[in-house]
Design a protein around this motif. Structure first.
Motif, PDB file in Angstrom:
ATOM      1  N   LEU A 156       0.233 -31.841  41.861  1.00  0.00           N
ATOM      2  CA  LEU A 156      -0.648 -30.700  42.106  1.00  0.00           C
ATOM      3  C   LEU A 156      -0.102 -29.578  41.008  1.00  0.00           C
ATOM      4  O   LEU A 156       0.957 -29.362  40.758  1.00  0.00           O
ATOM      5  N   LYS A 157      -1.270 -29.137  40.241  1.00  0.00           N
ATOM      6  CA  LYS A 157      -0.945 -28.079  39.189  1.00  0.00           C
ATOM      7  C   LYS A 157      -1.368 -26.767  39.867  1.00  0.00           C
ATOM      8  O   LYS A 157      -2.442 -26.643  40.257  1.00  0.00           O
ATOM      9  N   ARG A 158      -0.232 -26.075  39.896  1.00  0.00           N
ATOM     10  CA  ARG A 158      -0.481 -24.540  40.435  1.00  0.00           C
ATOM     11  C   ARG A 158      -1.072 -23.620  39.554  1.00  0.00           C
ATOM     12  O   ARG A 158      -0.576 -23.481  38.495  1.00  0.00           O
ATOM     13  N   LYS A 159      -1.942 -22.831  39.880  1.00  0.00           N
ATOM     14  CA  LYS A 159      -2.600 -21.930  38.891  1.00  0.00           C
ATOM     15  C   LYS A 159      -1.505 -20.990  38.429  1.00  0.00           C
ATOM     16  O   LYS A 159      -1.038 -20.435  39.326  1.00  0.00           O
ATOM     17  N   GLY A 160      -1.465 -20.606  37.119  1.00  0.00           N
ATOM     18  CA  GLY A 160      -0.459 -19.610  36.647  1.00  0.00           C
ATOM     19  C   GLY A 160       0.972 -20.068  36.515  1.00  0.00           C
ATOM     20  O   GLY A 160       1.675 -19.348  36.183  1.00  0.00           O
ATOM     21  N   SER A 161       1.005 -21.308  36.934  1.00  0.00           N
ATOM     22  CA  SER A 161       2.599 -22.100  36.746  1.00  0.00           C
ATOM     23  C   SER A 161       2.376 -23.202  35.748  1.00  0.00           C
ATOM     24  O   SER A 161       1.579 -23.810  35.479  1.00  0.00           O
ATOM     25  N   ARG A 169      -1.145 -32.394  49.215  1.00  0.00           N
ATOM     26  CA  ARG A 169      -2.440 -31.691  48.697  1.00  0.00           C
ATOM     27  C   ARG A 169      -2.826 -32.283  47.453  1.00  0.00           C
ATOM     28  O   ARG A 169      -4.016 -32.188  47.022  1.00  0.00           O
ATOM     29  N   GLY A 170      -2.073 -32.909  46.811  1.00  0.00           N
ATOM     30  CA  GLY A 170      -2.204 -33.243  45.131  1.00  0.00           C
ATOM     31  C   GLY A 170      -2.885 -34.310  45.108  1.00  0.00           C
ATOM     32  O   GLY A 170      -3.231 -35.252  45.894  1.00  0.00           O
ATOM     33  N   THR A 171      -2.946 -34.823  43.625  1.00  0.00           N
ATOM     34  CA  THR A 171      -3.644 -36.144  43.430  1.00  0.00           C
ATOM     35  C   THR A 171      -2.765 -37.352  43.234  1.00  0.00           C
ATOM     36  O   THR A 171      -1.605 -37.052  42.735  1.00  0.00           O
ATOM     37  N   LEU A 186       8.106 -46.330  30.572  1.00  0.00           N
ATOM     38  CA  LEU A 186       7.212 -45.679  31.455  1.00  0.00           C
ATOM     39  C   LEU A 186       5.668 -46.001  31.477  1.00  0.00           C
ATOM     40  O   LEU A 186       5.337 -46.069  30.098  1.00  0.00           O
ATOM     41  N   GLU A 187       5.248 -46.587  32.185  1.00  0.00           N
ATOM     42  CA  GLU A 187       3.842 -46.972  32.322  1.00  0.00           C
ATOM     43  C   GLU A 187       3.022 -46.149  33.237  1.00  0.00           C
ATOM     44  O   GLU A 187       3.046 -46.548  34.419  1.00  0.00           O
ATOM     45  N   PRO A 188       2.223 -45.166  32.813  1.00  0.00           N
ATOM     46  CA  PRO A 188       1.461 -44.778  33.788  1.00  0.00           C
ATOM     47  C   PRO A 188       0.140 -45.490  34.140  1.00  0.00           C
ATOM     48  O   PRO A 188      -0.762 -45.889  33.376  1.00  0.00           O
ATOM     49  N   LEU A 189       0.015 -45.495  35.578  1.00  0.00           N
ATOM     50  CA  LEU A 189      -1.540 -46.346  35.586  1.00  0.00           C
ATOM     51  C   LEU A 189      -2.549 -45.161  36.163  1.00  0.00           C
ATOM     52  O   LEU A 189      -3.631 -45.461  36.469  1.00  0.00           O
ATOM     53  N   THR A 190      -2.198 -43.758  36.090  1.00  0.00           N
ATOM     54  CA  THR A 190      -3.024 -42.983  36.237  1.00  0.00           C
ATOM     55  C   THR A 190      -2.732 -41.634  35.337  1.00  0.00           C
ATOM     56  O   THR A 190      -1.672 -41.704  34.485  1.00  0.00           O
ATOM     57  N   GLY A 191      -3.542 -40.746  35.021  1.00  0.00           N
ATOM     58  CA  GLY A 191      -3.189 -39.756  34.172  1.00  0.00           C
ATOM     59  C   GLY A 191      -3.505 -38.353  34.745  1.00  0.00           C
ATOM     60  O   GLY A 191      -4.189 -37.965  35.400  1.00  0.00           O
ATOM     61  N   PHE A 192      -2.282 -37.581  34.719  1.00  0.00           N
ATOM     62  CA  PHE A 192      -1.911 -36.281  35.332  1.00  0.00           C
ATOM     63  C   PHE A 192      -1.305 -35.521  34.222  1.00  0.00           C
ATOM     64  O   PHE A 192      -0.219 -35.984  33.901  1.00  0.00           O
ATOM     65  N   THR A 193      -1.443 -34.262  34.331  1.00  0.00           N
ATOM     66  CA  THR A 193      -0.733 -33.288  33.414  1.00  0.00           C
ATOM     67  C   THR A 193       0.821 -33.431  33.813  1.00  0.00           C
ATOM     68  O   THR A 193       1.161 -33.450  34.897  1.00  0.00           O
TER      69      THR A 193
END
Length: 259
Positions: A156-161, A169-171, A186-193
């Protein structure tokens, strides 16, 4: 409807759009009558910025694609703090306005990046990333040992942080971790910040040089003393135009590991 003072001052040119009454690249004079909203592009004023003393290397180019090796500390695209000193701005300055990066790497991450040089085929390659049909492999030096395996985390990316957190609650994200002797693959199978940075921190072994995990040490855009030990080593996919497999590798090295 007119092109008037309702938009910021400056010169505007017609963008590529199937229903536009203007040919792409046509200068739109102030006061021009518009039958409807017309896509346009402009060059906003960009203040001078202190140069970032690292640059990209071209790995490959054809009539559709450009592949480059991005250095540490160079942002991929403009943001609220850096406008001019970015990879995309430099590519467009050097190689033409048609160049568009097709994905992102963190400012602190180095490695291979795919760019489009042909607007007519750009969407076909962008769809590869949207549908997760691009293989990405990273290398990293971690601050401690970790076990091989698959890591699933809701992020989860929190606004302002600046920090991304693990939160139910995240993805959901998926990352494969493999030890390769002196480094971790490291092999990311998804893409998230910050996905890989958060995974390493969650495993108790943050990536060396990380200024955000586990502790946010603040943003200093002119501190080049401690690079993040994370490299996008390989990117591969089946070409949507030819169907042929394509693979590109960064020629950079991970920063020297200081124990």
């Amino acid at each position: 409807m007119t092109l008037s003072g309702t938009v910021p001052e400056g010169e505007y040119w017609a963008a590529r759009a199937g229903d536009s009454p203007f040919a792409p690249g046509t200068l739109l004079p102030p006061g021009s009558a518009l039958p409807h909203a017309v896509p346009a592009w402009t060059f906003p004023a960009v203040p001078d910025e202190e140069p970032i003393p690292f640059d990209y290397t071209v790995l490959y180019r054809d009539e559709h694609l450009l592949v480059v090796d991005k250095p540490h500390f160079l942002p991929t695209t403009a943001n609220g703090r850096i406008q001019r000193e970015t990879l995309q701005t430099r590519l467009r300055r050097d190689l033409g306005e048609q160049v568009t990066v097709l994905h992102r790497l963190d400012r602190l991450t180095a490695g291979v990046m795919l760019c489009s040089v042909d607007p007519t085929t750009r969407g076909r390659y962008q769809q590869l990333f949207a549908s997760r049909r691009v293989f990405k492999r990273y290398e990293a030096h971690l601050s401690g040992p970790v076990a091989d395996g698959e890591v699933r985390l809701p992020l989860l990316k929190r606004k302002g942080s600046r920090q991304v957190v693990v939160d139910t609650r995240g993805t959901e994200t998926v990352t494969l971790v493999r030890n390769r002797g002196s480094f971790v693959e490291l092999e990311p199978l998804t893409g998230f910040t910050h996905q890989l940075r958060v995974v390493a921190n969650h495993l108790g072994a943050p990536i060396l040089g990380d200024d955000t995990y586990p502790i946010d040490r603040g943003l200093n855009l002119r501190d080049f003393s401690s690079p993040l030990h994370l490299l996008a080593r390989e990117l591969a996919f089946n070409d949507p135009l030819s169907g042929e497999p394509r693979a590109f590798r960064s020629l950079r090295s991970l920063p020297d590991r200081i124990e």
